[in-house]
Design an enzyme around this catalytic site. Structure first.
Site, PDB file in Angstrom:
ATOM      1  N   GLY A   1       0.850  -1.197   0.000  1.00  0.00           N
ATOM      2  CA  GLY A   1       0.000   0.000   0.000  1.00  0.00           C
ATOM      3  C   GLY A   1       0.880   1.240   0.000  1.00  0.00           C
ATOM      4  O   GLY A   1       0.512   2.267   0.558  1.00  0.00           O
TER       5      GLY A   1
ATOM      6  N   SER B   1      -0.036   5.174  -2.037  1.00  0.00           N
ATOM      7  CA  SER B   1      -1.028   6.196  -1.686  1.00  0.00           C
ATOM      8  C   SER B   1      -1.084   6.380  -0.168  1.00  0.00           C
ATOM      9  O   SER B   1      -0.590   5.531   0.586  1.00  0.00           O
ATOM     10  CB  SER B   1      -2.404   5.739  -2.215  1.00  0.00           C
ATOM     11  OG  SER B   1      -3.429   6.616  -1.814  1.00  0.00           O
ATOM     12  N   GLY B   2      -1.657   7.488   0.261  1.00  0.00           N
ATOM     13  CA  GLY B   2      -2.045   7.693   1.650  1.00  0.00           C
ATOM     14  C   GLY B   2      -0.958   7.458   2.683  1.00  0.00           C
ATOM     15  O   GLY B   2       0.174   7.961   2.582  1.00  0.00           O
ATOM     16  N   ILE B   3      -1.304   6.700   3.723  1.00  0.00           N
ATOM     17  CA  ILE B   3      -0.426   6.466   4.871  1.00  0.00           C
ATOM     18  C   ILE B   3       0.864   5.757   4.428  1.00  0.00           C
ATOM     19  O   ILE B   3       1.965   6.118   4.861  1.00  0.00           O
ATOM     20  CB  ILE B   3      -1.174   5.619   5.932  1.00  0.00           C
ATOM     21  CG1 ILE B   3      -2.396   6.387   6.457  1.00  0.00           C
ATOM     22  CG2 ILE B   3      -0.250   5.230   7.073  1.00  0.00           C
ATOM     23  CD1 ILE B   3      -3.427   5.524   7.172  1.00  0.00           C
ATOM     24  N   GLY B   4       0.724   4.760   3.569  1.00  0.00           N
ATOM     25  CA  GLY B   4       1.891   3.994   3.112  1.00  0.00           C
ATOM     26  C   GLY B   4       2.870   4.871   2.347  1.00  0.00           C
ATOM     27  O   GLY B   4       4.088   4.786   2.551  1.00  0.00           O
TER      28      GLY B   4
ATOM     29  N   SER C   1      -7.085  -1.051  12.579  1.00  0.00           N
ATOM     30  CA  SER C   1      -8.098   0.007  12.698  1.00  0.00           C
ATOM     31  C   SER C   1      -8.991  -0.254  13.906  1.00  0.00           C
ATOM     32  O   SER C   1      -9.206  -1.420  14.284  1.00  0.00           O
ATOM     33  CB  SER C   1      -8.970   0.053  11.440  1.00  0.00           C
ATOM     34  OG  SER C   1     -10.071   0.911  11.644  1.00  0.00           O
TER      35      SER C   1
ATOM     36  N   TYR D   1     -14.930  -5.065   6.461  1.00  0.00           N
ATOM     37  CA  TYR D   1     -13.775  -4.265   6.877  1.00  0.00           C
ATOM     38  C   TYR D   1     -13.443  -4.531   8.349  1.00  0.00           C
ATOM     39  O   TYR D   1     -12.277  -4.738   8.704  1.00  0.00           O
ATOM     40  CB  TYR D   1     -14.054  -2.777   6.635  1.00  0.00           C
ATOM     41  CG  TYR D   1     -12.845  -1.913   6.917  1.00  0.00           C
ATOM     42  CD1 TYR D   1     -11.721  -1.984   6.103  1.00  0.00           C
ATOM     43  CD2 TYR D   1     -12.821  -1.040   8.002  1.00  0.00           C
ATOM     44  CE1 TYR D   1     -10.597  -1.209   6.369  1.00  0.00           C
ATOM     45  CE2 TYR D   1     -11.705  -0.264   8.272  1.00  0.00           C
ATOM     46  CZ  TYR D   1     -10.602  -0.351   7.447  1.00  0.00           C
ATOM     47  OH  TYR D   1      -9.481   0.408   7.715  1.00  0.00           O
TER      48      TYR D   1
HETATM   49  N1  LIG Z   1      -7.742   6.427   6.177  1.00  0.00           N
HETATM   50  C1  LIG Z   1      -8.161   6.073   7.383  1.00  0.00           C
HETATM   51  O1  LIG Z   1      -8.906   6.814   8.063  1.00  0.00           O
HETATM   52  C2  LIG Z   1      -7.762   4.749   7.968  1.00  0.00           C
HETATM   53  C3  LIG Z   1      -8.144   4.451   9.299  1.00  0.00           C
HETATM   54  C4  LIG Z   1      -7.760   3.224   9.847  1.00  0.00           C
HETATM   55  C5  LIG Z   1      -7.004   2.328   9.094  1.00  0.00           C
HETATM   56  N2  LIG Z   1      -6.672   2.631   7.811  1.00  0.00           N
HETATM   57  C6  LIG Z   1      -5.880   1.634   7.062  1.00  0.00           C
HETATM   58  O2  LIG Z   1      -4.733   2.273   6.541  1.00  0.00           O
HETATM   59  C7  LIG Z   1      -4.235   1.509   5.441  1.00  0.00           C
HETATM   60  C8  LIG Z   1      -3.834   2.442   4.328  1.00  0.00           C
HETATM   61  O3  LIG Z   1      -4.991   3.137   3.870  1.00  0.00           O
HETATM   62  P1  LIG Z   1      -4.963   4.675   3.459  1.00  0.00           P
HETATM   63  O4  LIG Z   1      -5.850   5.396   4.394  1.00  0.00           O
HETATM   64  O5  LIG Z   1      -3.592   5.137   3.256  1.00  0.00           O
HETATM   65  O6  LIG Z   1      -5.786   4.575   2.071  1.00  0.00           O
HETATM   66  P2  LIG Z   1      -5.343   4.743   0.544  1.00  0.00           P
HETATM   67  O7  LIG Z   1      -4.845   6.102   0.283  1.00  0.00           O
HETATM   68  O8  LIG Z   1      -6.522   4.269  -0.229  1.00  0.00           O
HETATM   69  O9  LIG Z   1      -4.128   3.707   0.370  1.00  0.00           O
HETATM   70  C9  LIG Z   1      -4.385   2.332   0.334  1.00  0.00           C
HETATM   71  C10 LIG Z   1      -3.188   1.615  -0.231  1.00  0.00           C
HETATM   72  O10 LIG Z   1      -3.502   0.209  -0.272  1.00  0.00           O
HETATM   73  C11 LIG Z   1      -3.358  -0.249  -1.598  1.00  0.00           C
HETATM   74  N3  LIG Z   1      -4.365  -1.229  -1.962  1.00  0.00           N
HETATM   75  C12 LIG Z   1      -5.722  -1.085  -1.903  1.00  0.00           C
HETATM   76  N4  LIG Z   1      -6.302  -2.158  -2.455  1.00  0.00           N
HETATM   77  C13 LIG Z   1      -5.327  -2.981  -2.862  1.00  0.00           C
HETATM   78  C14 LIG Z   1      -5.291  -4.227  -3.525  1.00  0.00           C
HETATM   79  N5  LIG Z   1      -6.416  -4.841  -3.925  1.00  0.00           N
HETATM   80  N6  LIG Z   1      -4.095  -4.791  -3.781  1.00  0.00           N
HETATM   81  C15 LIG Z   1      -2.957  -4.179  -3.439  1.00  0.00           C
HETATM   82  N7  LIG Z   1      -2.895  -2.988  -2.845  1.00  0.00           N
HETATM   83  C16 LIG Z   1      -4.082  -2.397  -2.556  1.00  0.00           C
HETATM   84  C17 LIG Z   1      -3.541   0.961  -2.477  1.00  0.00           C
HETATM   85  O11 LIG Z   1      -2.927   0.713  -3.731  1.00  0.00           O
HETATM   86  P3  LIG Z   1      -3.416   1.519  -5.084  1.00  0.00           P
HETATM   87  O12 LIG Z   1      -3.226   2.973  -4.754  1.00  0.00           O
HETATM   88  O13 LIG Z   1      -2.461   1.050  -6.107  1.00  0.00           O
HETATM   89  O14 LIG Z   1      -4.817   1.162  -5.311  1.00  0.00           O
HETATM   90  C18 LIG Z   1      -2.870   2.043  -1.652  1.00  0.00           C
HETATM   91  O15 LIG Z   1      -1.479   2.033  -1.856  1.00  0.00           O
HETATM   92  C19 LIG Z   1      -5.341   0.516   5.092  1.00  0.00           C
HETATM   93  O16 LIG Z   1      -4.991  -0.764   5.582  1.00  0.00           O
HETATM   94  C20 LIG Z   1      -6.557   1.040   5.832  1.00  0.00           C
HETATM   95  O17 LIG Z   1      -7.436   0.015   6.188  1.00  0.00           O
HETATM   96  C21 LIG Z   1      -7.018   3.814   7.235  1.00  0.00           C
END
Ligand SMILES: NC(=O)c1ccc[n+]([C@@H]2O[C@H](COP(=O)([O-])OP(=O)(O)OC[C@H]3O[C@@H](n4cnc5c(N)ncnc54)[C@H](OP(=O)(O)O)[C@@H]3O)[C@@H](O)[C@H]2O)c1
Length: 285
Positions: free
Chosen positions: A14, A17-20, A142, A166
């Site tokens: 991940g 995008s985002g956190i990663g 989460s 989720y």
């Molecule tokens: N945002 C929040 O409020 C929040 C809260 C609690 C936990 N989280 C957790 O934080 C983590 C990162 O999320 P984020 O908030 O940074 O969201 P994000 O911006 O949507 O980033 C998600 C990352 O995961 C990758 N990903 C999604 N679906 C995938 C798949 N089918 N196969 C491989 N990679 C995949 C995406 O790759 P692509 O960009 O290539 O699609 C992206 O790099 C997740 O595990 C999420 O559950 C987020």
């Protein structure tokens, strides 16, 4: 820092995008060798540029859709062939996947993407983590674990809604961390899990309510703060721990139940290795 005196190799799933991506850029800026995994080719290319600008080196990048286990297998094999050691695996890929149909592997999409894909990748990289010991696995969990009703004997069973799925997947993230600490701790691997808070990213864009909340959510850089701490600070080497804001964080009993963690591990092994389960790396010291 892990591996004092050396550049650490840190794999970030991940990472596109985002956190990663925020974490990957910060790690590269600090001198680590970052390896990115992402799904969307365009976002992955842009992430490579961001990390290159941050660290001055072009990171290796691998594409895999975690909804297709064969893609995880290919990326894991390619990565292991090039990188002899992995100091930290950041197990962060995840999404709020639609619950409409099962994956090509026959599992709930959200549970497969958020749990089984990372579970498989961790096994594929186990030797590389052991080669780097003391090593770490940091999983992005989460607070949604609280409403998860995961069937640990059939984790890929179809869930009733995307939010139910989720919650189940995030419960799996914590149970994975607990059992990985028990099984892989003797190898010098420290698994931890964290809640990043509510973060403005691409996550949850399908949900109108969640998208509205982004007006007040925190930045991806703030969401990555505890991740960075868990990836390197000696004080954060707490096997099986769950954290938020650099502090221990509470979770519901069924997300930290050691017996459920063992059942989930065995059923997840069967899910990702199928009939070949007996030949898979069992992970027992
Ligand atoms: N945002 C929040 O409020 C929040 C809260 C609690 C936990 N989280 C957790 O934080 C983590 C990162 O999320 P984020 O908030 O940074 O969201 P994000 O911006 O949507 O980033 C998600 C990352 O995961 C990758 N990903 C999604 N679906 C995938 C798949 N089918 N196969 C491989 N990679 C995949 C995406 O790759 P692509 O960009 O290539 O699609 C992206 O790099 C997740 O595990 C999420 O559950 C987020």
């Amino acid at each position: 820092m892990v591996g004092v005196g050396e550049r650490r190799t840190i794999v970030v799933t991940g990472g596109s995008s985002g956190i990663g991506l925020a974490a990957a850029a910060a790690l590269a800026r600090g001198g680590d060798e970052v390896v990115l995994l992402g799904r969307d080719p365009g976002r992955l290319r842009r992430a490579v540029e961001v990390v290159r600008e941050a660290g001055g080196r072009t990171p290796a990048a691998y594409r895999a859709d975690f909804a297709v286990l064969d893609e995880v297998r290919s990326a894991g094999a390619a990565l292991a062939a090039v990188h002899e050691r992995v100091d930290v695996l950041v197990n962060n890929a995840g999404q709020l996947a639609p619950a409409r149909r099962l994956t090509v592997d026959g599992f709930d999409p959200c549970v497969q993407i958020n749990h089984l894909g990372g579970f498989l990748l961790a096994h594929l990289l186990l030797d590389r983590l052991r080669a780097a010991a003391p090593a770490r696995i940091v999983t992005t969990g989460s607070a949604a674990e609280a409403w998860g009703t995961l069937d640990v004997r059939r984790p890929g069973r179809r869930q009733v809604s995307r939010w139910a799925a989720y919650g189940a997947s995030k419960q799996a993230n914590l149970l994975f961390t607990i059992e990985a600490a028990r099984r892989w701790g003797p190898y010098g691997i420290v698994p931890t899990c964290f809640f990043p808070g509510l973060i403005r990213s691409r996550f949850g864009r399908q949900s109108p309510l969640f998208s509205l909340g982004k007006l007040v959510f925190r930045s991806p850089e703030q969401g990555a703060d505890t991740l960075l701490w868990l990836a390197g600070d000696p004080a954060a080497a707490m096997p099986g721990g769950y954290f938020a804001w650099r502090r221990p964080f509470g979770a519901t009993g069924r997300s930290v139940d050691p017996a459920r963690a063992r059942h989930l591990w065995d059923s997840s092994l069967a899910a990702v290795y199928g009939a070949e389960g007996e030949r898979s790396p069992r992970g027992e010291p």
